[in-house]
Design an enzyme around this catalytic site. Sequence first.
Site, mmCIF file in Angstrom:
data_model
loop_
_atom_site.group_PDB
_atom_site.id
_atom_site.type_symbol
_atom_site.label_atom_id
_atom_site.label_comp_id
_atom_site.label_asym_id
_atom_site.label_seq_id
_atom_site.Cartn_x
_atom_site.Cartn_y
_atom_site.Cartn_z
ATOM 1 N N ASP A 111 74.406 -52.752 26.541
ATOM 2 C CA ASP A 111 74.743 -52.234 25.229
ATOM 3 C C ASP A 111 73.750 -51.106 24.936
ATOM 4 O O ASP A 111 72.712 -51.001 25.609
ATOM 5 C CB ASP A 111 74.624 -53.359 24.197
ATOM 6 N N GLY A 141 78.516 -54.301 16.690
ATOM 7 C CA GLY A 141 79.308 -54.295 17.916
ATOM 8 C C GLY A 141 80.770 -53.968 17.719
ATOM 9 O O GLY A 141 81.492 -53.761 18.691
ATOM 10 N N ASP A 153 72.990 -49.416 21.256
ATOM 11 C CA ASP A 153 72.290 -49.541 19.979
ATOM 12 C C ASP A 153 71.632 -50.911 19.851
ATOM 13 O O ASP A 153 72.280 -51.948 20.014
ATOM 14 C CB ASP A 153 73.262 -49.331 18.814
#
Length: 227
Positions: free
Chosen positions: A13, A51, A15
Amino acid sequence: MSPSPRPLAAIFDMDGTLVDNMRFHVQAWVALSRGLGLDAPAERFEREFAGMRNEELLPALLGRPVATEELAHLAERKERHYRELYAPHLAPLRGARELLSRLRGAGFGLAVASAAPRANRAFVLDGLGLRPHFAHVIGAEDVSRGKPAPDLFLAAARALGVEPSACVVFEDAVNGILAARAAGMLAVGVSTLTPDAVLREAGAHWVIGDFATLPRAFEQLLFADTV
């Protein structure tokens, strides 16, 4: 607890994982919400919305369908504010560069799987010179559902040419951990914003504060031939 065999690919991922920036996203979302006359607490963005794609988040925030033009306008307003807030602080999470180099040297396939818009991905990955580490960058435009659906991670596995079960995911949000587990992947929580216990409860196999120090069992799983 350590599953086997050794993973072949690592999916990150962006951020809150490669960079510790989620508080700036939250600030920008709260500011946008207040500007729209909404009372949306920071915790909602930290837990419920993290997300998700903007195309999913904004209708949930506003409580109604959002036309394409309005959605694009609101999303750009928020993202531009976020980039302004975070630009003076742009930096990789501690140990990120070293771990990426080490994984590449050990033969791992590497990908980013992030619901962040294209401009935000360029802001971080190109701004920090991290993009060359990754064979693929999978974004919101590549899937129809954001996290907690597994689509982003499954798309990354397909791009890398490996089975989901051969992937390990690094992720900071509950929705991301749920997505990784739904994809059948190992999940490593990164506790930049979400507490360790919450990430573990969501299903994280391991939890780390940054990339500088990995749990011994996890490091042995990744680098059994070099540790």
